[in-house]
Write a protein that holds these residues in place. Structure first.
Motif, PDB file in Angstrom:
ATOM      1  N   GLY A  84      34.394  44.734  47.984  1.00 16.25           N
ATOM      2  CA  GLY A  84      35.172  44.472  46.774  1.00 16.25           C
ATOM      3  C   GLY A  84      34.622  43.309  45.959  1.00 16.25           C
ATOM      4  O   GLY A  84      34.586  43.363  44.727  1.00 16.25           O
ATOM      5  N   GLN A  85      34.203  42.255  46.649  1.00 16.25           N
ATOM      6  CA  GLN A  85      33.671  41.108  45.913  1.00 16.25           C
ATOM      7  C   GLN A  85      32.361  41.482  45.217  1.00 16.25           C
ATOM      8  O   GLN A  85      32.069  40.995  44.119  1.00 16.25           O
ATOM      9  CB  GLN A  85      33.495  39.906  46.860  1.00 16.25           C
ATOM     10  CG  GLN A  85      32.842  38.675  46.246  1.00 16.25           C
ATOM     11  CD  GLN A  85      33.694  37.954  45.194  1.00 16.25           C
ATOM     12  OE1 GLN A  85      34.802  38.380  44.861  1.00 16.25           O
ATOM     13  NE2 GLN A  85      33.168  36.879  44.644  1.00 16.25           N
ATOM     14  N   TYR A 109      42.001  37.369  42.632  1.00 19.32           N
ATOM     15  CA  TYR A 109      41.332  37.230  43.936  1.00 19.32           C
ATOM     16  C   TYR A 109      40.436  35.991  43.903  1.00 19.32           C
ATOM     17  O   TYR A 109      39.545  35.885  43.052  1.00 19.32           O
ATOM     18  CB  TYR A 109      40.514  38.499  44.179  1.00 19.32           C
ATOM     19  CG  TYR A 109      39.773  38.541  45.482  1.00 19.32           C
ATOM     20  CD1 TYR A 109      40.451  38.563  46.692  1.00 19.32           C
ATOM     21  CD2 TYR A 109      38.387  38.569  45.497  1.00 19.32           C
ATOM     22  CE1 TYR A 109      39.757  38.603  47.890  1.00 19.32           C
ATOM     23  CE2 TYR A 109      37.684  38.621  46.693  1.00 19.32           C
ATOM     24  CZ  TYR A 109      38.380  38.631  47.886  1.00 19.32           C
ATOM     25  OH  TYR A 109      37.684  38.677  49.067  1.00 19.32           O
ATOM     26  N   ALA A 203      38.516  47.205  46.129  1.00 18.34           N
ATOM     27  CA  ALA A 203      37.979  46.968  47.463  1.00 18.34           C
ATOM     28  C   ALA A 203      38.376  48.198  48.279  1.00 18.34           C
ATOM     29  O   ALA A 203      39.529  48.320  48.696  1.00 18.34           O
ATOM     30  CB  ALA A 203      38.557  45.698  48.058  1.00 18.34           C
ATOM     31  N   TRP A 337      43.722  43.221  54.155  1.00 26.91           N
ATOM     32  CA  TRP A 337      44.964  43.974  54.358  1.00 26.91           C
ATOM     33  C   TRP A 337      44.675  45.454  54.105  1.00 26.91           C
ATOM     34  O   TRP A 337      43.546  45.826  53.800  1.00 26.91           O
ATOM     35  CB  TRP A 337      46.090  43.468  53.447  1.00 26.91           C
ATOM     36  CG  TRP A 337      45.681  43.086  52.042  1.00 26.91           C
ATOM     37  CD1 TRP A 337      45.261  41.848  51.639  1.00 26.91           C
ATOM     38  CD2 TRP A 337      45.629  43.921  50.878  1.00 26.91           C
ATOM     39  NE1 TRP A 337      44.969  41.862  50.303  1.00 26.91           N
ATOM     40  CE2 TRP A 337      45.191  43.115  49.802  1.00 26.91           C
ATOM     41  CE3 TRP A 337      45.933  45.252  50.643  1.00 26.91           C
ATOM     42  CZ2 TRP A 337      45.024  43.602  48.504  1.00 26.91           C
ATOM     43  CZ3 TRP A 337      45.778  45.750  49.346  1.00 26.91           C
ATOM     44  CH2 TRP A 337      45.328  44.925  48.301  1.00 26.91           C
TER      45      TRP A 337
HETATM   46  C1  LIG Z   1      40.049  42.127  49.350  1.00 29.01           C
HETATM   47  C2  LIG Z   1      40.000  42.081  47.899  1.00 29.01           C
HETATM   48  C3  LIG Z   1      38.781  42.021  47.219  1.00 29.01           C
HETATM   49  C4  LIG Z   1      37.480  41.872  47.949  1.00 29.01           C
HETATM   50  O1  LIG Z   1      37.197  42.929  48.784  1.00 29.01           O
HETATM   51  P1  LIG Z   1      36.143  42.776  49.972  1.00 29.01           P
HETATM   52  O2  LIG Z   1      35.783  44.176  50.278  1.00 29.01           O
HETATM   53  O3  LIG Z   1      36.865  42.076  51.087  1.00 29.01           O
HETATM   54  O4  LIG Z   1      34.994  41.988  49.438  1.00 29.01           O
HETATM   55  C5  LIG Z   1      38.815  42.045  45.850  1.00 29.01           C
HETATM   56  N1  LIG Z   1      39.961  42.106  45.175  1.00 29.01           N
HETATM   57  C6  LIG Z   1      41.148  42.146  45.789  1.00 29.01           C
HETATM   58  C7  LIG Z   1      42.397  42.200  44.990  1.00 29.01           C
HETATM   59  C8  LIG Z   1      41.206  42.117  47.173  1.00 29.01           C
HETATM   60  O5  LIG Z   1      42.380  42.123  47.780  1.00 29.01           O
END
Ligand SMILES: *Cc1c(COP(=O)(O)O)cnc(C)c1O
Length: 392
Positions: A84-85, A109, A203, A337
């Motif tokens: 996600g990042q 985030y 993510a 989560w």
């Molecule tokens: C967890 C999360 C991310 C990042 O995701 P990762 O796969 O852990 O890098 C980005 N945005 C939100 C809102 C998240 O909860």
């Protein structure tokens, strides 16, 4: 040509019979992809349109996952990235550059803001934090050099639900890109494109993966110019992903609907119980009226999911809150989560400029355990907190 056994290891004539038709998407591993003739050799990042040229730009497994995420989100095209990042980083790199101004909601985030402040600032990108409930007031913050407006709805930890249509309407007038972090809704409970977003990311680590065993992200886009910018940046930043991880995401996607339905119901029950505890000042869950922006959730979302926060009253000592969380047995302590396991994480020094709380927050993720067992676990935790609160 007869071959030595050593060469047979690399160029075998043996093969399994063809015709196996599984319901699962095959996992294609590959860096090199082959061309029939020298004249056919080419590499283009856009492997949904050009022939396969190199594994970095996607395998059939990754491109199938991308197509399926785009299909669910009602977008044109999707790019799968390592997490996600990375999806957040890709959006910044695709749409900003030296001199650009970015608007980011307070409560986004946290690593998104850290990337902006610690890395992108060195490249001349200026990021301004805005009130997540600003709505159409965002128009006053848009400058001639504004290139990107982030939305995240609900925000992380403090769960403010944004008036995304009002924000994206302002953006359309000024012609800047609006990107939505749609992780909370798994890309399905909030229709980002119908509400005006240009770009949406998730993510996949959270609900699509669904089992806390995988990191993956997605960026979905409709406009062709935006698609080009993202596709090129993704390939040059070399954000390739493992087909094995994509295979897990494809499997997780099949059970997304039943998991989300079940998680919503269990989460509403546990959150409702927590809301009744005398030490709790506010419940920050989008489906409850005291959550900032609840009306936007009721208007724009088709459901709620498994993550929410509890704000404790000012006079509850932080150590007592920690003792509560430490005392839990079914709720585990950990970040992220969206999996099958219930989690709790205290945020005891959270500073918010626009929507102040006591700063004593615990975020919960509800998993697939039985609600009665989770409540019994919390009852035990609150008993420990009460013992502590008296002792202090
Ligand atoms: C967890 C999360 C991310 C990042 O995701 P990762 O796969 O852990 O890098 C980005 N945005 C939100 C809102 C998240 O909860």
């Amino acid at each position: 040509m007869p071959l030595d056994w050593q060469s047979k290891l690399i160029h075998s004539q043996a093969a399994a019979p063809a015709g196996f038709r599984s319901l699962a998407t095959p996992t294609y591993r590959g860096s090199t992809t082959l061309f029939d003739r020298v004249a056919d050799a080419q590499v283009d990042w856009d492997q949904t349109r050009a022939p396969y040229g190199y594994g970095l730009h996607g395998t059939p497994t990754t491109l199938e996952l991308a197509a399926r995420v785009a299909e669910l989100e009602g977008g044109g095209d999707c790019f799968i990235v390592p997490n996600g990042q990375a999806a957040i980083a890709l959006v910044y790199f695709a749409f900003t550059g030296a001199g650009a101004h970015v608007l980011l909601p307070e409560g986004a985030y946290r690593p998104s803001g850290e990337l902006a402040d610690r890395v992108l600032a060195r490249f001349g990108v200026e990021t301004e934090v805005y009130d997540p409930l600003i709505g159409g007031g965002i128009a006053e913050l848009i400058r001639p050099n504004t290139r990107l407006i982030w939305c995240e709805s609900p925000c992380s930890v403090t769960m403010e639900v944004q008036d995304v249509p009002a924000i994206t309407a302002a953006e359309r007038r000024a012609g800047v890109v609006t990107a939505l972090d749609n992780t909370y809704s798994a890309g399905v409970l909030f229709d980002a494109f119908a509400h005006g977003a240009d770009v949406t990311m998730q993510a996949l680590t959270k609900y699509v993966g669904g089992h806390s065993d995988l990191l993956l992200g997605s960026v979905t886009v409709r406009d062709e110019a935006h698609r080009q910018a993202l596709g090129e940046a993704r390939s040059l930043l070399a954000m390739s992903v493992s087909p094995d991880d994509c295979s897990l995401a494809l499997r997780g996607m099949q059970t997304l609907a039943v998991r989300l339905r079940h998680l919503e119901e269990s989460t509403l029950a546990v959150a409702g119980w927590l809301r009744g505890q005398p030490e709790v000042q506010t419940l920050l869950h989008p489906a409850f009226p005291e959550c900032p922006g609840h009306d936007f959730w009721a208007r724009d979302f088709t459901g709620s999911t498994s993550v929410f926060s509890v704000v404790f009253k000012k006079d509850i000592p932080p150590e007592a809150i920690v003792s509560l969380v430490d005392a839990l047995a079914l709720f585990r302590i950990g970040y992220s989560w969206g999996g099958v396991t219930s989690l709790a994480m205290p945020y005891l020094a959270l500073q918010r400029r626009f929507h102040r709380h006591s700063g004593k927050i615990v975020r919960f993720n509800i998993g697939l355990e039985r609600v009665e067992d989770l409540v019994a676990d919390l009852e035990r935790g609150f008993a420990v907190l009460r013992g502590q609160a008296v002792a202090v």
